[in-house]
Design a protein around this motif. Sequence first.
Motif, PDB file in Angstrom:
ATOM      1  N   THR A 104     -10.204  -1.136   2.217  1.00 26.14           N
ATOM      2  CA  THR A 104     -10.322  -0.347   0.992  1.00 26.14           C
ATOM      3  C   THR A 104      -8.961  -0.180   0.344  1.00 26.14           C
ATOM      4  O   THR A 104      -8.806  -0.368  -0.866  1.00 26.14           O
ATOM      5  CB  THR A 104     -10.945   1.032   1.293  1.00 26.14           C
ATOM      6  N   ARG A 105      -7.971   0.141   1.156  1.00 25.30           N
ATOM      7  CA  ARG A 105      -6.614   0.320   0.619  1.00 25.30           C
ATOM      8  C   ARG A 105      -6.073  -0.980   0.037  1.00 25.30           C
ATOM      9  O   ARG A 105      -5.419  -0.978  -0.997  1.00 25.30           O
ATOM     10  CB  ARG A 105      -5.702   0.879   1.700  1.00 25.30           C
ATOM     11  N   PHE A 146      -7.862  -3.437  -1.312  1.00 30.63           N
ATOM     12  CA  PHE A 146      -8.561  -3.711  -2.569  1.00 30.63           C
ATOM     13  C   PHE A 146      -8.139  -2.741  -3.670  1.00 30.63           C
ATOM     14  O   PHE A 146      -8.126  -3.113  -4.846  1.00 30.63           O
ATOM     15  CB  PHE A 146     -10.081  -3.714  -2.370  1.00 30.63           C
ATOM     16  N   GLU A 147      -7.753  -1.532  -3.313  1.00 27.33           N
ATOM     17  CA  GLU A 147      -7.191  -0.608  -4.302  1.00 27.33           C
ATOM     18  C   GLU A 147      -5.873  -1.156  -4.846  1.00 27.33           C
ATOM     19  O   GLU A 147      -5.637  -1.157  -6.055  1.00 27.33           O
ATOM     20  CB  GLU A 147      -6.950   0.769  -3.677  1.00 27.33           C
ATOM     21  N   LEU A 148      -5.031  -1.625  -3.947  1.00 28.94           N
ATOM     22  CA  LEU A 148      -3.747  -2.181  -4.355  1.00 28.94           C
ATOM     23  C   LEU A 148      -3.956  -3.438  -5.194  1.00 28.94           C
ATOM     24  O   LEU A 148      -3.308  -3.617  -6.230  1.00 28.94           O
ATOM     25  CB  LEU A 148      -2.882  -2.502  -3.135  1.00 28.94           C
ATOM     26  N   ALA A 149      -4.853  -4.318  -4.769  1.00 28.69           N
ATOM     27  CA  ALA A 149      -5.118  -5.546  -5.524  1.00 28.69           C
ATOM     28  C   ALA A 149      -5.617  -5.212  -6.925  1.00 28.69           C
ATOM     29  O   ALA A 149      -5.235  -5.866  -7.901  1.00 28.69           O
ATOM     30  CB  ALA A 149      -6.128  -6.416  -4.779  1.00 28.69           C
ATOM     31  N   GLU A 187     -17.125  -4.429  -8.347  1.00 27.25           N
ATOM     32  CA  GLU A 187     -17.359  -3.536  -7.209  1.00 27.25           C
ATOM     33  C   GLU A 187     -16.143  -2.645  -7.000  1.00 27.25           C
ATOM     34  O   GLU A 187     -15.022  -3.033  -7.268  1.00 27.25           O
ATOM     35  CB  GLU A 187     -17.606  -4.329  -5.917  1.00 27.25           C
ATOM     36  N   SER A 188     -16.392  -1.458  -6.469  1.00 22.99           N
ATOM     37  CA  SER A 188     -15.303  -0.528  -6.182  1.00 22.99           C
ATOM     38  C   SER A 188     -14.504  -1.033  -4.979  1.00 22.99           C
ATOM     39  O   SER A 188     -15.027  -1.787  -4.146  1.00 22.99           O
ATOM     40  CB  SER A 188     -15.863   0.862  -5.857  1.00 22.99           C
ATOM     41  N   PRO A 189     -13.250  -0.603  -4.863  1.00 23.50           N
ATOM     42  CA  PRO A 189     -12.471  -0.961  -3.674  1.00 23.50           C
ATOM     43  C   PRO A 189     -13.155  -0.517  -2.375  1.00 23.50           C
ATOM     44  O   PRO A 189     -13.129  -1.227  -1.377  1.00 23.50           O
ATOM     45  CB  PRO A 189     -11.146  -0.235  -3.880  1.00 23.50           C
TER      46      PRO A 189
END
Length: 177
Positions: free
Chosen positions: A85-86, A88-91, A161-163
């Motif tokens: 999740t972290r 994909f948030e950063l990406a 899609e969400s992270p």
Amino acid sequence: MSPQELKNQKLRESYRALLLLLARKPMPDISVTELCQQAGVSRTYFYNHFGNFDEIILAAQEQEICRYLRELPNFQQVDLIGLMTRYFELAQREADNQLLLVKNGKIRVLITTFQQVYRRLLAESRILAKAPLTVEDYYIEFFAGAVINLSVTRLERGMPESPRLMGQKASRFLLRT
């Protein structure tokens, strides 16, 4: 400013300059002199710290991932869903830059960065991971390639899609292997 802060600032400026130049032309058409002028650093600095442009990307990406992880509250240990999740948030936060790197054929640098950061997190015991799998030959290479490919595909699709959902999907996919 401390020597480390100055070094980090010059790295960020070099990376930013490289991204600006990449947005206008392909990497083979960018000279070291042009990059240094854009970044406001000397050629001596470049040659003392980097062997090529990929090393700037690698160092800046690694610095960004580590900084992002340090900024997270209570980040002592994290499970696979949390780690994914972290990432994909950063990406998502760095979507334009990552897509620019992919467009310029630098996906391998993204994979290498992910591998290095993942190894560091394992060494620091910050990932709750199944030890036998993480020491298996080629596991980290497989893992990093899969995550980066999934991330790039999501970015190219406009991040529908969400992270958190992507973290759950990546974890589910990886745990089934």
